[in-house]
Write a protein that holds these residues in place. Structure first.
Motif, PDB file in Angstrom:
ATOM      1  N   ALA A 263      38.522  50.164  42.719  1.00 48.86           N
ATOM      2  CA  ALA A 263      37.842  49.007  42.146  1.00 48.86           C
ATOM      3  C   ALA A 263      38.829  47.857  42.151  1.00 48.86           C
ATOM      4  CB  ALA A 263      37.374  49.290  40.726  1.00 48.86           C
ATOM      5  N   ILE A 264      38.354  46.669  42.501  1.00 47.98           N
ATOM      6  CA  ILE A 264      39.187  45.465  42.468  1.00 47.98           C
ATOM      7  C   ILE A 264      38.542  44.486  41.502  1.00 47.98           C
ATOM      8  CG2 ILE A 264      40.162  43.551  43.786  1.00 47.98           C
ATOM      9  CD1 ILE A 264      40.062  45.319  46.269  1.00 47.98           C
ATOM     10  N   GLU A 265      39.287  44.107  40.473  1.00 48.06           N
ATOM     11  CA  GLU A 265      38.776  43.174  39.470  1.00 48.06           C
ATOM     12  C   GLU A 265      39.215  41.756  39.824  1.00 48.06           C
ATOM     13  OE1 GLU A 265      39.905  44.549  35.612  1.00 48.06           O
ATOM     14  OE2 GLU A 265      38.737  46.398  35.794  1.00 48.06           O
ATOM     15  N   ALA A 266      38.284  40.816  39.677  1.00 49.64           N
ATOM     16  CA  ALA A 266      38.563  39.432  40.038  1.00 49.64           C
ATOM     17  C   ALA A 266      37.907  38.490  39.037  1.00 49.64           C
ATOM     18  CB  ALA A 266      38.060  39.132  41.453  1.00 49.64           C
ATOM     19  N   ILE A 267      38.487  37.310  38.914  1.00 51.15           N
ATOM     20  CA  ILE A 267      37.994  36.301  37.989  1.00 51.15           C
ATOM     21  C   ILE A 267      37.996  34.949  38.676  1.00 51.15           C
ATOM     22  CG2 ILE A 267      40.301  35.880  37.026  1.00 51.15           C
ATOM     23  CD1 ILE A 267      38.914  35.466  34.285  1.00 51.15           C
ATOM     24  N   GLN A 268      37.048  34.117  38.305  1.00 48.10           N
ATOM     25  CA  GLN A 268      36.921  32.781  38.888  1.00 48.10           C
ATOM     26  C   GLN A 268      37.338  31.740  37.862  1.00 48.10           C
ATOM     27  OE1 GLN A 268      32.895  31.300  40.069  1.00 48.10           O
ATOM     28  NE2 GLN A 268      33.706  31.470  42.133  1.00 48.10           N
ATOM     29  N   ASP A 269      38.099  30.729  38.301  1.00 47.29           N
ATOM     30  CA  ASP A 269      38.520  29.688  37.357  1.00 47.29           C
ATOM     31  C   ASP A 269      37.504  28.559  37.294  1.00 47.29           C
ATOM     32  OD1 ASP A 269      38.926  28.024  39.556  1.00 47.29           O
ATOM     33  OD2 ASP A 269      41.119  28.133  39.464  1.00 47.29           O
ATOM     34  N   GLN A 270      37.827  27.535  36.514  1.00 46.92           N
ATOM     35  CA  GLN A 270      36.907  26.417  36.295  1.00 46.92           C
ATOM     36  C   GLN A 270      36.589  25.659  37.584  1.00 46.92           C
ATOM     37  OE1 GLN A 270      35.464  25.664  33.418  1.00 46.92           O
ATOM     38  NE2 GLN A 270      36.656  26.753  31.873  1.00 46.92           N
ATOM     39  N   ASP A 271      37.492  25.745  38.572  1.00 43.00           N
ATOM     40  CA  ASP A 271      37.299  25.038  39.842  1.00 43.00           C
ATOM     41  C   ASP A 271      36.667  25.908  40.914  1.00 43.00           C
ATOM     42  OD1 ASP A 271      38.499  22.663  38.823  1.00 43.00           O
ATOM     43  OD2 ASP A 271      40.492  23.520  39.211  1.00 43.00           O
ATOM     44  N   GLY A 272      36.300  27.131  40.553  1.00 41.74           N
ATOM     45  CA  GLY A 272      35.651  28.018  41.512  1.00 41.74           C
ATOM     46  C   GLY A 272      36.599  28.850  42.342  1.00 41.74           C
ATOM     47  N   ASN A 273      37.905  28.796  42.058  1.00 36.69           N
ATOM     48  CA  ASN A 273      38.872  29.616  42.779  1.00 36.69           C
ATOM     49  C   ASN A 273      38.831  31.047  42.256  1.00 36.69           C
ATOM     50  OD1 ASN A 273      40.041  27.370  44.276  1.00 36.69           O
ATOM     51  ND2 ASN A 273      40.938  26.748  42.318  1.00 36.69           N
ATOM     52  N   LEU A 274      38.850  32.001  43.170  1.00 39.22           N
ATOM     53  CA  LEU A 274      38.775  33.410  42.790  1.00 39.22           C
ATOM     54  C   LEU A 274      40.161  34.038  42.850  1.00 39.22           C
ATOM     55  CD1 LEU A 274      36.494  35.536  42.102  1.00 39.22           C
ATOM     56  CD2 LEU A 274      36.818  36.356  44.444  1.00 39.22           C
ATOM     57  N   TYR A 275      40.509  34.769  41.789  1.00 39.03           N
ATOM     58  CA  TYR A 275      41.788  35.460  41.709  1.00 39.03           C
ATOM     59  C   TYR A 275      41.543  36.956  41.528  1.00 39.03           C
ATOM     60  CZ  TYR A 275      43.727  30.821  40.614  1.00 39.03           C
ATOM     61  OH  TYR A 275      44.091  29.496  40.634  1.00 39.03           O
ATOM     62  N   ALA A 276      42.156  37.770  42.368  1.00 34.65           N
ATOM     63  CA  ALA A 276      42.161  39.213  42.146  1.00 34.65           C
ATOM     64  C   ALA A 276      43.361  39.538  41.272  1.00 34.65           C
ATOM     65  CB  ALA A 276      42.254  39.957  43.468  1.00 34.65           C
ATOM     66  N   TYR A 277      43.157  40.354  40.232  1.00 36.03           N
ATOM     67  CA  TYR A 277      44.257  40.607  39.315  1.00 36.03           C
ATOM     68  C   TYR A 277      44.474  42.081  38.996  1.00 36.03           C
ATOM     69  CZ  TYR A 277      40.644  41.203  35.780  1.00 36.03           C
ATOM     70  OH  TYR A 277      39.557  41.655  35.088  1.00 36.03           O
ATOM     71  N   ASP A 278      43.619  42.964  39.507  1.00 32.88           N
ATOM     72  CA  ASP A 278      43.834  44.384  39.242  1.00 32.88           C
ATOM     73  C   ASP A 278      43.179  45.229  40.326  1.00 32.88           C
ATOM     74  OD1 ASP A 278      44.788  46.564  37.554  1.00 32.88           O
ATOM     75  OD2 ASP A 278      42.688  46.999  37.215  1.00 32.88           O
ATOM     76  N   VAL A 279      43.927  46.221  40.794  1.00 26.68           N
ATOM     77  CA  VAL A 279      43.411  47.215  41.733  1.00 26.68           C
ATOM     78  C   VAL A 279      43.472  48.563  41.036  1.00 26.68           C
ATOM     79  CG1 VAL A 279      43.679  48.311  43.981  1.00 26.68           C
ATOM     80  CG2 VAL A 279      44.261  45.888  43.702  1.00 26.68           C
ATOM     81  N   ASN A 280      42.326  49.194  40.874  1.00 27.01           N
ATOM     82  CA  ASN A 280      42.243  50.469  40.170  1.00 27.01           C
ATOM     83  C   ASN A 280      41.848  51.546  41.177  1.00 27.01           C
ATOM     84  OD1 ASN A 280      41.451  52.700  38.613  1.00 27.01           O
ATOM     85  ND2 ASN A 280      40.871  51.401  36.888  1.00 27.01           N
ATOM     86  N   THR A 281      42.798  52.420  41.499  1.00 28.25           N
ATOM     87  CA  THR A 281      42.499  53.481  42.470  1.00 28.25           C
ATOM     88  C   THR A 281      42.046  54.763  41.786  1.00 28.25           C
ATOM     89  OG1 THR A 281      44.786  54.299  42.564  1.00 28.25           O
ATOM     90  CG2 THR A 281      44.188  52.504  44.055  1.00 28.25           C
ATOM     91  N   ASN A 282      41.827  54.681  40.484  1.00 28.36           N
ATOM     92  CA  ASN A 282      41.275  55.803  39.726  1.00 28.36           C
ATOM     93  C   ASN A 282      39.994  55.328  39.053  1.00 28.36           C
ATOM     94  OD1 ASN A 282      41.152  58.380  38.419  1.00 28.36           O
ATOM     95  ND2 ASN A 282      41.946  57.408  36.577  1.00 28.36           N
ATOM     96  N   THR A 283      39.115  54.758  39.848  1.00 36.43           N
ATOM     97  CA  THR A 283      37.967  54.043  39.288  1.00 36.43           C
ATOM     98  C   THR A 283      36.979  54.977  38.594  1.00 36.43           C
ATOM     99  OG1 THR A 283      36.256  52.400  39.815  1.00 36.43           O
ATOM    100  CG2 THR A 283      36.641  54.141  41.433  1.00 36.43           C
ATOM    101  N   ASN A 284      36.395  54.455  37.511  1.00 36.74           N
ATOM    102  CA  ASN A 284      35.328  55.126  36.782  1.00 36.74           C
ATOM    103  C   ASN A 284      34.086  54.227  36.796  1.00 36.74           C
ATOM    104  OD1 ASN A 284      36.473  57.677  35.551  1.00 36.74           O
ATOM    105  ND2 ASN A 284      37.989  56.191  34.861  1.00 36.74           N
ATOM    106  N   TYR A 285      32.976  54.766  36.370  1.00 37.87           N
ATOM    107  CA  TYR A 285      31.723  54.030  36.427  1.00 37.87           C
ATOM    108  C   TYR A 285      30.996  54.133  35.096  1.00 37.87           C
ATOM    109  CZ  TYR A 285      32.888  54.969  41.308  1.00 37.87           C
ATOM    110  OH  TYR A 285      33.560  55.093  42.503  1.00 37.87           O
ATOM    111  N   ASN A 286      30.197  53.119  34.785  1.00 41.21           N
ATOM    112  CA  ASN A 286      29.431  53.128  33.548  1.00 41.21           C
ATOM    113  C   ASN A 286      28.018  53.625  33.819  1.00 41.21           C
ATOM    114  OD1 ASN A 286      27.469  51.234  31.640  1.00 41.21           O
ATOM    115  ND2 ASN A 286      29.194  52.177  30.587  1.00 41.21           N
ATOM    116  N   SER A 287      27.622  54.710  33.162  1.00 35.36           N
ATOM    117  CA  SER A 287      26.351  55.368  33.474  1.00 35.36           C
ATOM    118  C   SER A 287      25.145  54.520  33.096  1.00 35.36           C
ATOM    119  CB  SER A 287      26.278  56.732  32.791  1.00 35.36           C
ATOM    120  OG  SER A 287      26.363  56.589  31.385  1.00 35.36           O
ATOM    121  N   ASP A 288      25.234  53.761  31.999  1.00 42.30           N
ATOM    122  CA  ASP A 288      24.100  52.939  31.586  1.00 42.30           C
ATOM    123  C   ASP A 288      23.796  51.859  32.616  1.00 42.30           C
ATOM    124  OD1 ASP A 288      23.798  54.394  29.274  1.00 42.30           O
ATOM    125  OD2 ASP A 288      24.930  53.003  28.024  1.00 42.30           O
TER     126      ASP A 288
END
Length: 314
Positions: A263-288
């Protein structure tokens, strides 16, 4: 008989996967690598080996699981076994510095970050970063460990010199640019077999701890396990018709680093720029969230492992 071997250190996080493997009638075996012995002169069994070692293992008193897993993975790879998320994936899982360098190598933007060892150097790093608002985080973390938001160096100094300071397990604290999003959410991008599966919108209004698993401990106060949570306030929401252009870059990054599940987590700033800040190679999922969207990460993962074991069976 060949089987699927799951290398892990947390029984709770394997349950959803083993249920899917049983559903597909796939043979498997769990290898709990908190501790043990490894005969380097022996040959590994035949099969598919899937690494699920987590950077947060030390929070479960499994301090040396990543190091032991690294030895096991090297042994498996030396003998030519098929390994899913091998040594390269593990090296990224346990070091955000390594993650950012690998992401940058692929041309993917990450927040400006300075690493520091020693409390005095954490304060120096904040000076060098030169930003009014910034966050700290642990280099080897998981579950939002060590993540704190500061709006002044004085506040950071009070934290660093106070009794509440969280010492990182590898000694490395990151001082990082704070990305302020237009709305309080990030997007977690899930990949199986190096291919995009879905994006999940994660509400961050209550804090930074973004564990998506159903088996989070009670200390993980922001984990979405409250059955009474309303649909309007669901913390995790799988996005429909979502495939931004950055997905191609993310898939290229995974391929370049020989990562099959992440899983790769990313966030967008006020100007629309996207930053990747975490790579999770032990990803889990939310069942709901998955039940609502009708897509199931662990099922897709089990099918993928089944194809590797026997391309005809699944």
């Amino acid at each position: 008989m060949s089987k699927i071997y799951i290398l892990h250190e947390n029984d709770e996080w394997t349950v959803h996967l083993t249920e899917r493997l049983e559903e597909l009638e796939l043979p498997y075996e769990l290898w709990h690598l908190d501790q043990g012995t490894l005969d380097l002169t022996a040959e590994p069994p035949e099969g598919i080996f899937y690494n699920r070692i987590s950077a947060s293992s030390h929070t479960r008193n499994h301090r040396y699981a990543p190091e032991f897993a690294g030895a096991v993975l090297s042994w498996l790879e030396r003998h030519g076994r098929t390994v899913v998320n091998g040594t390269e994936a593990l090296n990224l899982e346990i070091s955000k510095v390594n993650q950012y360098m690998a992401l940058n190598q692929q041309g993917i933007r990450t927040p400006k970050t300075i690493s520091a060892v020693g409390k005095e150097n954490i304060l120096k790093a904040a000076d060098k970063l030169g930003m009014d608002s910034f966050i700290t985080k642990h280099n080897r973390a998981g579950k939002g460990q060590g993540v704190q938001l500061f709006h002044s160096k004085e506040a950071l100094q009070e934290y660093v010199e106070g009794s509440g300071f969280e010492e990182p397990v590898d000694g490395i604290t990151l001082i990082q640019q704070y990305i302020e999003a237009p709305e309080p959410y990030i997007v977690r991008h899930e990949f199986v077999n190096g291919k995009f599966l879905y994006g999940v919108k994660v509400d961050t209004s209550e804090g930074f701890e973004l564990c998506p698993a159903d088996a989070c401990s009670i200390e993980d106060q922001f984990c979405p396990t409250d059955a009474e949570e309303s649909e309007e306030k669901a913390k995790f929401e799988i996005l429909e018709n979502y495939r931004p252009a950055i997905i191609d870059d993310f898939e290229a990054f995974l391929q370049a680093n020989h990562i099959q599940v992440a899983a790769i987590e990313a966030i967008q700033d006020q100007d629309g720029n996207l930053y990747a800040y975490d790579v999770n190679t032990n990803t889990n999922y939310n069942s709901d969230a998955e039940a609502k969207a009708g897509v199931y990460g662990m099922l897709e993962l089990a099918k993928y492992l089944g194809h590797l074991l026997d391309p005809v069976r699944v």
